[in-house]
Design a protein around this motif. Sequence first.
Motif, short mmCIF file in Angstrom:
data_model
loop_
_atom_site.label_atom_id
_atom_site.label_comp_id
_atom_site.label_asym_id
_atom_site.label_seq_id
_atom_site.Cartn_x
_atom_site.Cartn_y
_atom_site.Cartn_z
N SER A 407 110.36 -28.04 40.52
CA SER A 407 110.70 -29.00 39.47
C SER A 407 109.45 -29.68 38.93
O SER A 407 108.53 -30.02 39.68
CB SER A 407 111.67 -30.06 40.02
OG SER A 407 111.94 -31.03 39.05
N ASP A 409 109.77 -32.50 37.17
CA ASP A 409 110.12 -33.92 37.10
C ASP A 409 109.92 -34.54 38.47
O ASP A 409 110.59 -34.15 39.45
CB ASP A 409 111.58 -34.06 36.65
CG ASP A 409 112.00 -35.51 36.48
OD1 ASP A 409 112.13 -36.20 37.51
OD2 ASP A 409 112.18 -35.94 35.33
N GLU A 412 112.99 -36.08 40.09
CA GLU A 412 113.93 -35.05 40.51
C GLU A 412 113.45 -34.35 41.77
O GLU A 412 114.25 -34.02 42.65
CB GLU A 412 114.14 -34.04 39.38
CG GLU A 412 115.08 -32.90 39.71
CD GLU A 412 116.52 -33.34 39.89
OE1 GLU A 412 117.35 -32.49 40.28
OE2 GLU A 412 116.85 -34.51 39.65
#
Length: 593
Positions: A407, A409, A412
Amino acid sequence: SHHLWPFPRVPSASLARARECGASMGGGSEEEAPEGLALEERPGMGRVLVTTRPFAAGESLFSERPLAVIPDCTVEARRAQTGRLGPVMEALGDRRSGLQLDMDAVCEFFAAREPEELGFLERLESHGGREDFVAGRFADEVAHIAATAGVLRRPDQEASLARFLRVMSVNAHTVPRVRGAMLFFWLSMFSHSCAPNATYSTDQAGGGDGGEDRQQSAAAASVVAQPRALRRIEAGEVVSMGYLSLQMLVACRQARRELLRVQKGFLCACDRCRGEDRTRALPCPLPSCSGFCVPEADDGPDCGGDVSGRDGAAAAEGEAAAEPRSWRCERCGERPAEASLPVEVEQRLLNLLLRFDAEDSEQTVHSLLAVVNEDLGGKEGLAAEHYLRAWLLLQLVQMLLKAASASKDLAERGRLAARAVVVLWPLHLWVVSRTKSSLHLLGLECAVPAVRELSDAGRHWEARQLAAEFLDPIRFAMGESHASVELLRQAVSSEAPTGGCLLHISGLDAGLAVACDACGRPLVASTPSPLSSAAAPAAGSAAAEGSRGDDAAVGAAEWCPRCRLAAYCGAACRESAAARHGPRCVTCEGPAA
């Protein structure tokens, strides 16, 4: 096909401090045993390395330079260099599946050496006279293919190459820092145990990381093996390490024995294999008992299914042909007949899992977990205590950590890592209860990457507890200067002030440090989720305390009622995070709508 070259993978250590390294053995010498160690002949074991004095947990046993280094011979390294298969790998066809080493690279290394350069082979075991040594027969076949394909300089080298490949199959170790394999003398003297008292890392002697391409051969030559004691080793004990992966070390006795027979040419008779088979726990058939039964001590062949290829290759399926054995309930002490236990169900589940594709979805893992818990779980809804459940929990943790690292992010990544830790919690409790000697491997494979993701995402409350839990097992195994140890130490010492006080938390056996998935408030999960084992703490157990006696900042976690892998302060936070959480709220029914 069989996973015939499964040399133990060991993470490359950070540079060892001079005080850790000790005296270099310079490639090993039978005349100069490392201080505190000696070679002995033991009945039924052959030549083994034993201690002549006690060693403390984490103490370095010695430092040894390799007898031979074969750099850039892993399948991945060879593919990156050439982009194609060589004649040996091409001729192997489907049988090359699961190989860690590229056979063309290994055969080319042998072909480029003069006989006197390989004289060290006479000092290492090859199981040359063992017709039942499956990996040895594979080595013979590879040597014949290489000779036929013109890889060797002379056809009469085939027999010598076969012995070299047999020595490799028994003694070699893959070392990531050289993208290849190494052979050591004293390290090859370590016996195998499914509950080892030692392990090792590889360190760079003299400082520097060797670089990726610059002076590769010089860097490889400066690598040393650094064995350490996993626990206190008393004088006179045989020094042992595990030849198997974490996945196989948590498996049942038959699985371990069969894999070692195929890959290493011996039937394991370590203390764990001769004792109760505690990772193969089946529910007690007595109506009044909620315990689990395990096979009692057994010096002979075991049952429980042939999973000889589970560690990376296609496994033989079908029910093991073995005589019924005695079982003992861990709770009530009764010894039920094997016919009253769900051994046939166990075999069907094993066959089902052997067909499981590691690339399958998270939903598939949850579905399999539900089936295993339903069929092999205890009474009153207790989760299964069987190694098949441990396999699935391990797969789920690794799947979630892989998603976290992919990921882009940061928040996240932290949420996915936190979800992985919730799954790791019951797996850790199970490993501590049933195969504690594997704890350092669980830490290196699962806890360290989770702590890294949590720390990067600023989730220090969760990272600190996990780091503290695994710090000692990993530092004993890898040494004080290992990068993973440094990472865990930083996480343990990180300050996470909340509500005006610095919060502390007990170990995972008391509860799990989590953060609200919506507001980030530090919470403690004392009530186990459905993934947790019977060993998990009961609701209301005290797990957190403030440094000034103020616990008001720490709340009690409430699980997501659907996936039970996300924690919240209460209903308001759960509702506010519902839209974001939905795609990650995966169960055996799939993600939330």
